[in-house]
Design a protein around this motif. Sequence first.
Motif, PDB file in Angstrom:
ATOM      1  N   LEU A 110     163.663  14.989  61.764  1.00  0.00           N
ATOM      2  CA  LEU A 110     163.138  13.892  62.571  1.00  0.00           C
ATOM      3  C   LEU A 110     162.163  14.502  63.573  1.00  0.00           C
ATOM      4  N   GLY A 111     160.998  13.887  63.695  1.00  0.00           N
ATOM      5  CA  GLY A 111     159.999  14.341  64.647  1.00  0.00           C
ATOM      6  C   GLY A 111     159.680  13.277  65.670  1.00  0.00           C
ATOM      7  N   LEU A 112     159.331  13.727  66.874  1.00  0.00           N
ATOM      8  CA  LEU A 112     158.868  12.838  67.938  1.00  0.00           C
ATOM      9  C   LEU A 112     157.460  13.278  68.323  1.00  0.00           C
ATOM     10  N   GLU A 113     156.502  12.371  68.261  1.00  0.00           N
ATOM     11  CA  GLU A 113     155.113  12.696  68.618  1.00  0.00           C
ATOM     12  C   GLU A 113     154.472  11.508  69.319  1.00  0.00           C
ATOM     13  N   PRO A 114     154.353  11.563  70.656  1.00  0.00           N
ATOM     14  CA  PRO A 114     153.800  10.421  71.396  1.00  0.00           C
ATOM     15  C   PRO A 114     152.339  10.131  71.100  1.00  0.00           C
ATOM     16  N   SER A 115     151.567  11.137  70.700  1.00  0.00           N
ATOM     17  CA  SER A 115     150.155  10.914  70.387  1.00  0.00           C
ATOM     18  C   SER A 115     150.034  10.069  69.127  1.00  0.00           C
ATOM     19  N   GLN A 116     149.512   8.858  69.269  1.00  0.00           N
ATOM     20  CA  GLN A 116     149.482   7.916  68.158  1.00  0.00           C
ATOM     21  C   GLN A 116     148.686   8.450  66.970  1.00  0.00           C
ATOM     22  N   SER A 117     147.550   9.078  67.239  1.00  0.00           N
ATOM     23  CA  SER A 117     146.700   9.538  66.139  1.00  0.00           C
ATOM     24  C   SER A 117     147.389  10.617  65.320  1.00  0.00           C
ATOM     25  N   MET A 118     148.078  11.546  65.965  1.00  0.00           N
ATOM     26  CA  MET A 118     148.740  12.614  65.227  1.00  0.00           C
ATOM     27  C   MET A 118     150.069  12.150  64.653  1.00  0.00           C
ATOM     28  N   CYS A 119     150.736  11.217  65.319  1.00  0.00           N
ATOM     29  CA  CYS A 119     151.977  10.660  64.779  1.00  0.00           C
ATOM     30  C   CYS A 119     151.716  10.010  63.421  1.00  0.00           C
ATOM     31  N   ALA A 120     150.581   9.337  63.278  1.00  0.00           N
ATOM     32  CA  ALA A 120     150.248   8.698  62.012  1.00  0.00           C
ATOM     33  C   ALA A 120     150.093   9.726  60.895  1.00  0.00           C
ATOM     34  N   VAL A 121     149.528  10.882  61.217  1.00  0.00           N
ATOM     35  CA  VAL A 121     149.387  11.947  60.218  1.00  0.00           C
ATOM     36  C   VAL A 121     150.763  12.451  59.797  1.00  0.00           C
ATOM     37  N   ALA A 122     151.644  12.665  60.777  1.00  0.00           N
ATOM     38  CA  ALA A 122     152.986  13.163  60.478  1.00  0.00           C
ATOM     39  C   ALA A 122     153.793  12.140  59.677  1.00  0.00           C
ATOM     40  N   GLN A 123     153.639  10.856  59.996  1.00  0.00           N
ATOM     41  CA  GLN A 123     154.368   9.824  59.258  1.00  0.00           C
ATOM     42  C   GLN A 123     153.898   9.745  57.811  1.00  0.00           C
ATOM     43  N   GLU A 124     152.615   9.930  57.596  1.00  0.00           N
ATOM     44  CA  GLU A 124     152.101   9.914  56.227  1.00  0.00           C
ATOM     45  C   GLU A 124     152.659  11.098  55.433  1.00  0.00           C
TER      46      GLU A 124
END
Length: 282
Positions: A110-124
């Motif tokens: 499980l990862g936590l990333e507040p930066s929306q732009s990079m969170c989207a990369v991690a979710q993909e």
Amino acid sequence: MCSSDLQSRFQEPPFGIWLCTSCDLTYVSPRVADEALLDEVYDASYWASPAPRLRGYRDYLGDEELIAETFRRRLRGLARHLPEAGSVLDVGCAAGGFLQIMRDSGWRVLGLEPSQSMCAVAQERLGPGCVRAAGVECLEGGEFFDLITFWDVLEHLPQPQLALSRAAAHLAPGGRILVLTQNVASPFARLLGRRWQHYKHAEHLTHFHRGTLRAVLEGAGLAVESMGARHAGKLIRLDVLVGRAARISPLLERGLRPLLRLGNPRFYCNPMDELVAVASRR
């Protein structure tokens, strides 16, 4: 803390670098307001920064291969301090490269990333259920992890001890918290002074050393099991070194730049100015 406890290390307006003489902690003040950090500091340009010496990364996604190999190298060195494969939480997971390595090794991630732009990369990369666009405050009561990591994150947090305390509440029995952060008292940092590459005032809000890192971990209810600089290095390319040299001296940068005509090789760099600490709940 009162004003008599403060000593100016140096000033780079609008920022000041201060030392609390009571607790020996170095920090930035004034700084970007907590509620403005995501919009003003960690927007999309942070990860492909036009001025990485001052803020962010030159090309974070372009360097993912180097970042992944850095994590593999660190994990090999730290293996004896870490629990058996189980569940891992990575706070500030960026593009999820570390979590991908852990998943490939049999961990639940499980990862936590507040930066929306990079969170989207991690979710993909990992799946939307494996990454949340939030900090540790989003964790729920029944969520526990065998390993919680803060890779190059603690110095960015407005309230680092609170974040560690919240994380510690979600450690499974026998679990470990791993923190990597810079060491402001290292010989290399002292040698460079205000030209030290980790003085990036908009993002690096607190600068720890061995004593203050131990204090913040213990203040969060943790017991430090190991701490050192041996496994804190990273793989970089020559152009990164040349860019860092410009901060030290324009003459040094001009002297190194011709080497780029021979290529842009990668190499392992560890000036011993960062610390890796492993801790458990007391």
